[in-house]
Scaffold this motif. Structure first.
Motif, PDB file in Angstrom:
ATOM      1  N   GLU A  33      21.088  29.647  60.897  1.00 40.85           N
ATOM      2  CA  GLU A  33      21.126  30.590  62.020  1.00 40.85           C
ATOM      3  C   GLU A  33      22.563  30.859  62.472  1.00 40.85           C
ATOM      4  OE1 GLU A  33      19.245  31.283  66.473  1.00 40.85           O
ATOM      5  OE2 GLU A  33      18.904  29.361  65.451  1.00 40.85           O
ATOM      6  N   TRP A  37      24.248  34.563  62.248  1.00 36.38           N
ATOM      7  CA  TRP A  37      24.825  35.282  63.393  1.00 36.38           C
ATOM      8  C   TRP A  37      26.295  35.609  63.163  1.00 36.38           C
ATOM      9  CZ3 TRP A  37      22.348  38.064  66.596  1.00 36.38           C
ATOM     10  CH2 TRP A  37      21.047  37.723  67.003  1.00 36.38           C
ATOM     11  N   ARG A  41      27.709  39.388  63.256  1.00 34.31           N
ATOM     12  CA  ARG A  41      28.840  39.808  64.091  1.00 34.31           C
ATOM     13  C   ARG A  41      29.968  40.400  63.233  1.00 34.31           C
ATOM     14  NH1 ARG A  41      27.257  35.100  66.748  1.00 34.31           N
ATOM     15  NH2 ARG A  41      28.839  33.858  65.686  1.00 34.31           N
TER      16      ARG A  41
END
Length: 72
Positions: A33, A37, A41
């Motif tokens: 995770e 992320w 981004r």
């Protein structure tokens, strides 16, 4: 093109080509995770007129995605 290293040693060796080190998952330093992320981004940043590492430093090295030779 965003280049993701699958192993931390690859990210260290090709530090001038890789944008993200996903090898931290296998190393236990990050979760799937966390890296997911970070990649998300990074994609948003590059899409918003940002640059990848290679583009920033004007490196245009050919990256072979398939190497039929044995990995050493």
């Amino acid at each position: 093109m965003i280049k993701v290293a699958t192993r931390s040693d690859l990210a260290r060796r090709w530090h001038d080509l890789m944008d993200l080190n996903a090898g931290t998952i296998a190393d236990g330093a990050a979760t799937i995770e966390d890296v997911g992320w970070a990649l998300f981004r990074l994609m948003l940043e590059v899409a918003a007129a940002g640059r990848t590492w290679a583009e920033q430093w004007r490196l245009h090295n050919a990256l072979v995605l398939f190497n039929p030779a044995p990995v050493t």
